[in-house]
Scaffold this motif. Structure first.
Motif, PDB file in Angstrom:
ATOM      1  N   UNK A  55      35.927  35.302  38.775  1.00  0.00           N
ATOM      2  CA  UNK A  55      35.814  36.291  40.018  1.00  0.00           C
ATOM      3  C   UNK A  55      37.161  37.053  40.589  1.00  0.00           C
ATOM      4  N   UNK A  56      38.061  36.199  40.458  1.00  0.00           N
ATOM      5  CA  UNK A  56      39.473  37.027  40.964  1.00  0.00           C
ATOM      6  C   UNK A  56      39.835  38.038  40.076  1.00  0.00           C
ATOM      7  N   UNK A  57      39.687  37.884  38.718  1.00  0.00           N
ATOM      8  CA  UNK A  57      39.909  38.675  37.703  1.00  0.00           C
ATOM      9  C   UNK A  57      39.068  40.134  38.062  1.00  0.00           C
ATOM     10  N   UNK A  58      37.799  39.520  38.106  1.00  0.00           N
ATOM     11  CA  UNK A  58      36.924  40.844  38.438  1.00  0.00           C
ATOM     12  C   UNK A  58      37.225  41.649  39.422  1.00  0.00           C
ATOM     13  N   UNK A  59      37.535  40.954  40.566  1.00  0.00           N
ATOM     14  CA  UNK A  59      37.702  41.821  41.823  1.00  0.00           C
ATOM     15  C   UNK A  59      39.212  42.634  41.898  1.00  0.00           C
ATOM     16  N   UNK A  60      40.219  41.703  41.375  1.00  0.00           N
ATOM     17  CA  UNK A  60      41.569  42.058  41.549  1.00  0.00           C
ATOM     18  C   UNK A  60      42.096  42.830  40.169  1.00  0.00           C
ATOM     19  N   UNK A  61      41.578  42.910  39.138  1.00  0.00           N
ATOM     20  CA  UNK A  61      41.925  43.431  37.964  1.00  0.00           C
ATOM     21  C   UNK A  61      43.067  42.367  37.217  1.00  0.00           C
ATOM     22  N   UNK A  62      43.365  41.502  37.942  1.00  0.00           N
ATOM     23  CA  UNK A  62      44.203  40.513  37.217  1.00  0.00           C
ATOM     24  C   UNK A  62      44.041  39.076  37.668  1.00  0.00           C
ATOM     25  N   UNK A  63      44.575  38.204  37.003  1.00  0.00           N
ATOM     26  CA  UNK A  63      44.240  36.920  37.374  1.00  0.00           C
ATOM     27  C   UNK A  63      44.767  36.342  38.394  1.00  0.00           C
ATOM     28  N   UNK A  64      44.476  35.305  39.061  1.00  0.00           N
ATOM     29  CA  UNK A  64      45.262  34.598  40.532  1.00  0.00           C
ATOM     30  C   UNK A  64      46.350  34.443  40.249  1.00  0.00           C
ATOM     31  N   UNK A  65      47.391  34.730  40.965  1.00  0.00           N
ATOM     32  CA  UNK A  65      48.846  34.626  40.855  1.00  0.00           C
ATOM     33  C   UNK A  65      49.353  33.974  42.104  1.00  0.00           C
ATOM     34  N   UNK A  66      49.324  34.448  43.159  1.00  0.00           N
ATOM     35  CA  UNK A  66      49.907  34.232  44.636  1.00  0.00           C
ATOM     36  C   UNK A  66      49.184  32.853  44.736  1.00  0.00           C
ATOM     37  N   UNK A  67      47.922  32.531  44.830  1.00  0.00           N
ATOM     38  CA  UNK A  67      47.216  31.328  44.901  1.00  0.00           C
ATOM     39  C   UNK A  67      47.606  30.292  43.888  1.00  0.00           C
ATOM     40  N   UNK A  68      47.935  30.669  42.701  1.00  0.00           N
ATOM     41  CA  UNK A  68      48.370  29.732  41.749  1.00  0.00           C
ATOM     42  C   UNK A  68      49.831  29.455  41.906  1.00  0.00           C
ATOM     43  N   UNK A  69      50.542  30.182  42.375  1.00  0.00           N
ATOM     44  CA  UNK A  69      51.857  29.902  42.864  1.00  0.00           C
ATOM     45  C   UNK A  69      51.812  28.912  44.026  1.00  0.00           C
ATOM     46  N   UNK A  70      51.106  29.001  44.942  1.00  0.00           N
ATOM     47  CA  UNK A  70      50.909  28.423  46.124  1.00  0.00           C
ATOM     48  C   UNK A  70      50.430  26.864  45.785  1.00  0.00           C
ATOM     49  N   UNK A  71      49.560  26.789  45.047  1.00  0.00           N
ATOM     50  CA  UNK A  71      48.944  25.529  44.382  1.00  0.00           C
ATOM     51  C   UNK A  71      50.304  24.663  43.555  1.00  0.00           C
ATOM     52  N   UNK A  72      51.016  25.674  42.759  1.00  0.00           N
ATOM     53  CA  UNK A  72      51.864  24.858  42.119  1.00  0.00           C
ATOM     54  C   UNK A  72      52.851  24.177  42.936  1.00  0.00           C
ATOM     55  N   UNK A  73      53.112  24.963  44.206  1.00  0.00           N
ATOM     56  CA  UNK A  73      54.108  24.484  45.189  1.00  0.00           C
ATOM     57  C   UNK A  73      53.454  23.128  45.845  1.00  0.00           C
ATOM     58  N   UNK A  74      52.178  23.491  46.334  1.00  0.00           N
ATOM     59  CA  UNK A  74      51.422  22.096  46.735  1.00  0.00           C
ATOM     60  C   UNK A  74      51.532  21.114  46.311  1.00  0.00           C
ATOM     61  N   UNK A  75      51.141  20.986  44.896  1.00  0.00           N
ATOM     62  CA  UNK A  75      51.279  19.695  44.055  1.00  0.00           C
ATOM     63  C   UNK A  75      52.629  19.295  43.797  1.00  0.00           C
ATOM     64  N   UNK A  76      53.637  20.181  43.682  1.00  0.00           N
ATOM     65  CA  UNK A  76      54.974  19.671  43.575  1.00  0.00           C
ATOM     66  C   UNK A  76      55.486  18.886  44.840  1.00  0.00           C
ATOM     67  N   UNK A  77      55.083  19.652  46.055  1.00  0.00           N
ATOM     68  CA  UNK A  77      55.659  19.182  47.301  1.00  0.00           C
ATOM     69  C   UNK A  77      55.099  17.683  47.515  1.00  0.00           C
ATOM     70  N   UNK A  78      53.709  17.488  47.077  1.00  0.00           N
ATOM     71  CA  UNK A  78      53.016  16.197  47.438  1.00  0.00           C
ATOM     72  C   UNK A  78      53.380  15.445  46.370  1.00  0.00           C
ATOM     73  N   UNK A  79      53.733  15.722  45.219  1.00  0.00           N
ATOM     74  CA  UNK A  79      54.340  14.856  44.489  1.00  0.00           C
ATOM     75  C   UNK A  79      55.529  14.262  44.726  1.00  0.00           C
ATOM     76  N   UNK A  80      56.527  15.109  45.088  1.00  0.00           N
ATOM     77  CA  UNK A  80      57.852  14.455  45.351  1.00  0.00           C
ATOM     78  C   UNK A  80      57.734  14.036  46.796  1.00  0.00           C
TER      79      UNK A  80
END
Ligand code: NAX
Length: 328
Positions: free
Chosen positions: A229-254
């Motif tokens: 749905x994000x690709x359809x709307x934005x014309x490219x795949x989710x990036x800022x939200x994927x970066x945010x999740x990458x940070x969330x996951x690493x932060x909680x892990x550490x």
């Protein structure tokens, strides 16, 4: 410990990298007191673009950014890293079959697994964002025999956050009221976002929603197909939200997950919940002191069982394909 945390990011010149690097350098991961050093890996043709990104990092004058190195040799870039965020991957191009995709990524994650095995710091943790994330993580860990398998995970935190957001919107609750969300299985359209254990302000989410049809026909497909749905709307795949999740996951892990809650991470299965041992599959986990533990003892009804099994079956197929390709 105020020594800089040495963080590798692969695919650093890509879309997600463009958001992720600035979050890492500004202190989103470990807070305002811990310096970070960035080690940025790219393929040769992208190094010039990466230099531009590094110029922008310089221009932020981030107080916590203790150093940046770039390059295309994983053995140099991964040297002594405490955290490796493997974002770069080969996207599926036109006419590419799944086998082609798996072998292209197999080559990348085989090489990177070996390099991490040989040169990363003893305390390294490795988070895989690049798709197919679960199987890329399986390939990397299989090629890093000296690193405990528990040090690898694949990202399903974006799916987890999407599920929280959808449930909050449906119930009118703030996102901070949503707890115990779970994503099971593969980071793909077969994933299973599970509301049966989730809570809204302490109340069971299924009861709070009061609408089984919404769960089945709206919630699950909306979360599972959000990327499209994000690709359809934005014309490219989710990036800022994927970066945010990458940070969330690493932060909680550490740093550890919140008391009385859990997070979703794709980690190597110990056979829990009928997921074959050794597969990298998403589970509800708690984290503490850099270690994760699969939440035990949850009841799984027939509705959930069928969905977990379907996603795990896809992971088994992917694993069998990479075994056949000789990648693991
Ligand atoms: P981009 O294509 O913008 O960037 C990828 C970058 O990786 C490129 O700059 C490329 O040169 C680099 N790269 C390729 N091979 C490399 C290698 N061997 N070593 C180092 N760098 C290499 O993609 P982007 O939008 O940033 O997405 C990156 C990955 O994240 C993709 O695989 C994408 O499918 C995946 N995603 C995963 C998500 C998740 O939740 N797990 C969600 C977002 C995203 O779709």
């Amino acid at each position: 410990d105020q020594a800089p945390l040495r963080i590798a990011v692969t695919g650093a010149a890509g879309q997600i990298g463009y958001s992720l690097l600035f979050r890492l350098a500004s202190g989103s991961l470990l807070g305002p007191d811990r310096p970070v050093e960035l080690r940025l890996l790219e393929i040769e043709p992208a190094l010039k673009a990466l230099e531009g990104v590094v110029m922008e990092l310089d221009d932020c004058a981030f107080p916590l950014l203790a150093g940046v190195e770039t390059g295309s040799d994983p053995r140099k870039i991964f040297d002594g890293v405490n955290l490796a965020l493997l974002v770069g991957a080969r996207p599926r191009g036109p006419g590419m079959e799944r086998g082609d995709l798996l072998s292209a990524n197999g080559a990348i994650f085989t090489e990177q697994g070996k390099a991490l095995n040989d040169v990363a710091a003893d305390d390294v943790r490795i988070g895989v964002t690049g798709n197919p994330a679960n199987t890329n993580a399986l390939i990397a860990l299989s090629n890093a025999p000296d690193i405990p398998k528990e040090r690898f995970s694949a990202l399903t935190r974006l799916d987890h956050n999407r599920a929280i957001s959808q449930l909050a919107a449906k119930t009118g609750a703030p996102v901070t009221d949503i707890t115990h969300m779970t994503i099971w299985g593969n980071h793909s359209a077969t994933q299973y976002p599970d509301l049966f254990h989730a809570e809204v302000g302490g109340r069971n989410a299924v009861e709070a929603v009061g609408d089984q049809a919404w769960i089945e026909n709206t919630f699950i497909p909306t979360v599972a197909k959000r990327g499209a749905a994000i690709i359809e709307a934005r014309g490219s795949s989710s990036a800022a939200s994927a970066a945010n999740a990458t940070v969330d996951a690493a932060r909680d892990w550490l740093l550890g997950s919140a008391e009385d809650d859990w997070v979703s991470m794709a980690v190597v299965s110990d056979g829990s919940y009928g997921v074959p041992e050794g597969l990298v599959s998403s589970f509800p986990v708690t984290t503490k002191h850099g270690e994760w533990t699969i939440v035990g003892g949850l009841e799984i009804d027939d509705f959930s069982r069928a969905r977990i099994d379907a996603s795990v079956a896809e992971l088994v197929e992917e694993r069998d394909a990479v075994v056949e390709l000789g990648l693991i």
